[in-house]
Scaffold this active site. Structure first.
Site, PDB file in Angstrom:
ATOM      1  CE  LYS B  73      -3.956   1.887   2.654  1.00 27.47           C
ATOM      2  NZ  LYS B  73      -4.762   1.746   3.888  1.00 27.47           N
ATOM      3  CB  SER B 148      -8.143   3.499   2.774  1.00 29.32           C
ATOM      4  OG  SER B 148      -7.260   2.856   3.671  1.00 29.32           O
ATOM      5  CB  SER B 172      -8.281   0.783   5.773  1.00 27.75           C
ATOM      6  OG  SER B 172      -8.930   2.020   5.687  1.00 27.75           O
TER       7      SER B 172
END
Lengths: 477, 487
Positions: B73, B148, B172
């Site tokens: 990420k 997210s 997330s």
């Protein structure tokens, strides 16, 4: 109108740790810009602070030395404001739960002792340094993250002189604790002062101003004296005092408005979630307390008792840790402490002050052994005090023993009666009128005659003997 | 043999047997990314040449992972590699250091493939607030992958990477894992070092794995967990082997089903699939009972005080001074050149959702409001944690849906922040109380979108989650399914 002054101080002390408050970077002063930095003190995204244990221990030492209550629950908060010298745009500090609270410090001024209460002392990190060039503003982050202890007094100080005495006393304690070099010029000790005045007898406090940017104790005293006068003039002419922050301009010897209360920040304090609160057990605190050295106040009392020094002498000698150590070192080797004290308070202090030498250097410049050897020569009438005063800078400059210098320069005192008698006879013969004056009772005349003998002997004559022989020769003539 | 269809554990097995090489694996994934990622848009920083070079270097490595690749990420600092949090304000930022988990992975021979998409600074539940545009759900390209960590979830679901790392502040990891049909774990707060993870909300953020199955999740946790002296919030517990005990029997295990998680508004498909999964646990011999977590309804409100407050503080540092975007040209907005630069940089650098959260947090922490908002929220947070503590006195784990809905359409919620916030209604409590929670696939809706099941456990009892999840995956095959367009 007659006014009285109310002053509260915030002192920021840089604590003398090897590494910074929350990372492993060196705290060394004066390194090339931005060489003592890492992701943590640069506030790089993703970096996290870890508390330096020595920072905590040093802080607790100070807290105990100024008789504060040490919190057993330690927590850090974030104080937010945007400024380029603050890389995270918040400062790690302590807000509602300071490390220490409710302490005091006794100051001595004009023979009086006054207790100044300490409101709190809290731990925080220092900011970086801005350097402004004509074309740009640069930031040096070397200082960023240096451990600071902010010590805040109650508004107990009532003059610039008391403030000066407080700072001197605090500095003395910090030096005894070996936690800071307290060098205001290097910024390792910084001081902001809150000052207000009120008509004598009035209960409520006047509007205060906060003074910043003083970079010496003298600067603090000057700034306060200026500001007190400014406030008095302001009130006398019917104008109000505006609550504001004012900067001291050392060159102009004036304070200037920096920002008013309306422009004050909302720091949005909240507990730093990156630093877990923790407890310090009372055993740890007691161990730190046990480890505290003798502090200046206690040393002063001991010096008066043990060495029969006057209060004043003991206070001066104990105020500087290194002067105190030096004194006791010398007193171990030589059993007339008053004599050592006189030299320390006189010629030696004078020498250090004139040459701007810190007392810590004294033991290297003039080892106590060399001083006491010289004092012994005086006691044995081998040199006079006057000769000693003359040669003592040479001992420092050359590192030689007093006895060696005396030999080289043929400075031993003349205590040979016959030699002195012949010189004195000569002087009396050359100064008829003065001798008559002496006979008619003018004591000053004797001094003149002694002086003449000293001149002829280049100061080497034993003054007590000269005195006696002159009197004897004149009375028998 | 299609390399990209294998789990990380299987690939590792083949690497250990020297039947394939790190270069074979890297090439296979790069080819797949080349053909599929135009549609999915999971990767935002990827340098194929660099990946191949690293694969070559790791070819004969005798490390634990032998060049097995992983997608990261974009909020993890990787030394010298673009790290932007999918935000314009970090345009061009290459950190001077790597996150602890990146170092651990590299020390064990992992190949850091590149960075995958996310909501800007992890603010969102759909991956749509990214400055690079959204990632698409591999199961239906018109749908959001969740967020997210949408890029992490989509990359693993579409088999563009064997596994990925994400971060979970309010769901997330688990919500996108659920919406993309894969396994996503939010470990106990403090189990994985946060050092080098660009902070959203420091007291809630936790790093965790995205994997195809439970075994891979346990494998990755073995590598990334453990105490880190650089993170004061990292806990010094003994290191566990999460692969051990995966096959333990769940017979007699006590599972609580909180009634507060089966509320109105939850998709009927989601409810059905979760209830079917519960039946499977019963059949396997678990004792399943209804429970109550009475403070659940306050979780979202509490979270939206705590998280934005911390975010407003954490994001202060993005000011144009040291790194990232700096805007100083253009129309003056303030007399002070410095404040002008701050305002223009932050005005241009942050997207709308980031600004919304900074404003929320700044307000909540303001003098005079702190007690009413932040302090109050902390107290409610304790209540929510107490609910779990009580429940875990009697139950080994708790099972709930991961998200109240299946994957929603792109743009469906972008104009309704509150609807978007409710997407995390079932995941937020685990962050507020610090406990571990995992999402595993438990079926598909009628329109073939995955549904996720959440298992919550006691702090530091990840082993329980793995045991329960693994038992379920032995009895079902939902986790083996690959989206049609990605086969």
């Amino acid at each position: 109108m007659k006014y009285e002054t109310v002053i509260g101080l915030e002192v920021h002390v840089q604590l003398d740790t090897n590494s910074k408050a929350f990372c492993g970077c060196s705290t060394e002063f004066g390194a090339p810009a931005n060489t003592h930095t890492c992701p943590v003190c640069l506030g790089m995204p993703g970096s996290l602070p870890v508390l330096n244990e020595k920072f905590l221990k040093h802080s607790i030492r100070v807290a105990l030395a100024i008789d504060c209550t040490v919190a057993n629950f330690i927590k850090f908060d974030r104080k937010h404001y945007f400024y380029p010298d603050l890389p995270k745009d918040y400062q790690i500090s302590q807000y509602d739960k300071p490390l220490a609270s409710n302490g005091y410090l006794d100051i001595n001024l004009d023979g009086q002792t006054k207790r100044i209460r300490i409101l709190r002392a809290h731990m925080e990190e220092d900011a970086g340094k801005l350097i402004h060039t004509p074309t740009a503003s640069l930031v040096d982050y070397n200082r960023t993250g240096t451990p600071l202890l902010e010590i805040v007094t109650e508004p107990d100080l009532s003059s610039a002189d008391e403030t000066y005495a407080y700072l001197t006393q605090l500095k003395s304690i910090l030096e005894y604790l070996e936690v800071s070099d307290c060098d205001m010029e290097k910024g390792s000790l910084r001081c902001d002062a809150n000052v207000s005045i009120r008509p004598v007898g009035q209960k409520e406090l006047g509007t205060k101003t906060e003074l910043k940017n003083m970079n010496s104790f003298k600067g603090v005293r000057d700034a306060l004296n200026y500001e007190i006068k400014r406030q008095e003039k302001q009130l006398d002419s019917g104008n109000p005092i505006i609550q504001e922050t004012r900067l001291w301009d050392e060159a102009k010897q004036k304070t200037f408005s920096m920002r008013t209360k309306e422009e004050a920040h909302d720091y949005r304090y909240f507990p730093d979630p990156d630093l877990v609160p923790f407890t310090v057990d009372s055993l740890t605190i007691e161990n730190i307390r046990k480890d505290l050295p003798e502090l200046p106040q206690a040393k002063k009392v001991r010096l008066t008792a043990e060495y029969a020094l006057s209060n004043y002498d003991a206070a001066v000698i104990s105020a500087d840790k290194h002067l105190g150590l030096y004194f006791e070192q010398a007193a171990k080797q030589y059993n007339n402490p008053k004599h050592i004290c006189n030299w320390l308070m006189g010629d030696i202090m004078n020498y250090l002050n004139t040459n701007n030498i810190p007392a810590i250097k004294l033991k290297d410049l003039l080892p106590a052994k060399k001083l006491t050897a010289m004092l012994e020569l005086i006691d044995q009438d081998i040199i006079s005090g006057k000769i000693a005063k003359k040669i003592f800078p040479e001992i420092i400059a050359t590192g030689k023993e007093a006895s060696a210098i005396i030999k080289e320069q043929n400075l031993s005192q003349i205590s040979d009666t016959s030699e002195l008698e012949s010189i004195i006879r000569q002087v009396i013969a050359e100064n008829d009128t003065v001798v008559e004056e002496f006979k008619s009772g003018k004591d000053k005349a004797l001094m003149f005659l002694v002086g003449q003998v000293m001149r002829k002997t280049r100061g080497k004559a034993n003054p007590q003997m000269v005195n006696a022989i002159i009197k004897e020769q004149i009375s028998s003539s | 043999m299609d390399i990209t269809n294998l789990s990380a554990a299987k690939l590792l097995d083949l690497l250990n047997k020297k039947q394939i090489s790190s270069v074979d694996i890297a090439s296979a994934y790069l080819n797949r990314i080349e053909s599929l990622d135009d549609k999915i848009k999971a990767f935002i920083h990827l340098d194929p040449e660099d990946v191949l070079k690293k694969a070559e270097k790791l070819k004969d490595s005798d490390s634990k992972l032998k060049g097995l690749p992983i997608a990261i990420k974009d909020n993890f600092c990787v030394k010298g590699q673009l790290t932007t949090c999918a935000s314009n304000i970090l345009a061009g930022f290459k950190p001077p250091y790597s996150a602890t988990v990146i170092e651990k992975l590299e020390n064990d021979g992992a190949l850091i493939m590149g960075k995958v998409n996310m909501d800007e600074f992890a603010f969102g539940s759909s991956c749509e607030t990214s400055c690079y545009g959204p990632t698409h759900n591999p199961w239906n390209l018109d749908c959001a992958p969740g967020g997210s960590s949408g890029g992490s979830a989509a990359s693993v679901a579409a088999r563009l990477a064997p596994w990925a790392l994400g971060s979970d502040t309010g769901g997330s990891i688990r919500q996108p894992a659920s919406l993309c049909g894969i396994v996503g774990l939010k470990p106990t707060y403090g189990l994985v070092s946060r050092y080098g993870l660009i902070a959203f909300a420091s007291s809630l953020d936790q790093i965790g794995p995205f994997t195809q199955d439970i075994t891979d999740s346990a494998l990755l946790m073995n590598i990334i967990s453990g105490h880190d002296p650089k993170d004061s919030t990292s806990v010094n517990t003994k290191t566990l082997d999460y692969l051990a005990g995966l096959n333990a029997d769940i017979k007699g295990l006590k599972i609580g089903i909180p009634k507060e998680y089966f509320i109105e508004g939850i998709d009927s498909d989601v409810r059905d699939k979760v209830e079917q999964a519960i039946e499977i646990f019963k059949k396997a011999g678990a004792i399943v009972e209804p429970i109550s977590l009475p403070h659940t309804e306050y979780a979202v409100a509490t979270y939206y005080i705590v998280a934005p407050s911390e975010a407003s503080s954490n994001l202060a540092r993005f000011d144009g001074v040291q790194y990232g975007l700096r805007v100083k040209d253009g129309e003056k907005v303030n007399d002070s050149a410095l404040i002008d630069m701050y305002m223009k940089t932050r005005g241009k650098g942050f997207g709308a959702e980031a600004k919304r959260r900074i404003l929320l947090g700044t307000y909540a922490l303001s003098s005079g409001y702190y007690d009413a908002y932040y302090l109050k929220a902390l107290k409610v947070r304790t209540k929510i944690t107490d609910d779990f503590n009580q429940a875990f006195k009697k139950y080994d784990c708790i099972i709930t849906p991961t998200s109240p809905t299946k994957a929603f359409k792109l743009n469906e919620k972008t104009n309704d922040p509150l609807a978007m916030y409710l997407s995390d209604i079932f995941t937020i409590s685990a962050n507020l109380s610090g406990i571990p929670a995992i999402s595993i696939p438990c079926g598909f809706t009628q329109d073939n979108l995955p549904v996720g099941l959440q298992i919550l456990g006691k702090a530091f009892d990840e082993q329980m989650l793995f045991k329960v999840g693994h038992a379920y995956q032995q009895l079902t095959d939902w986790h083996t399914r690959v989206p049609e367009g990605c086969k």
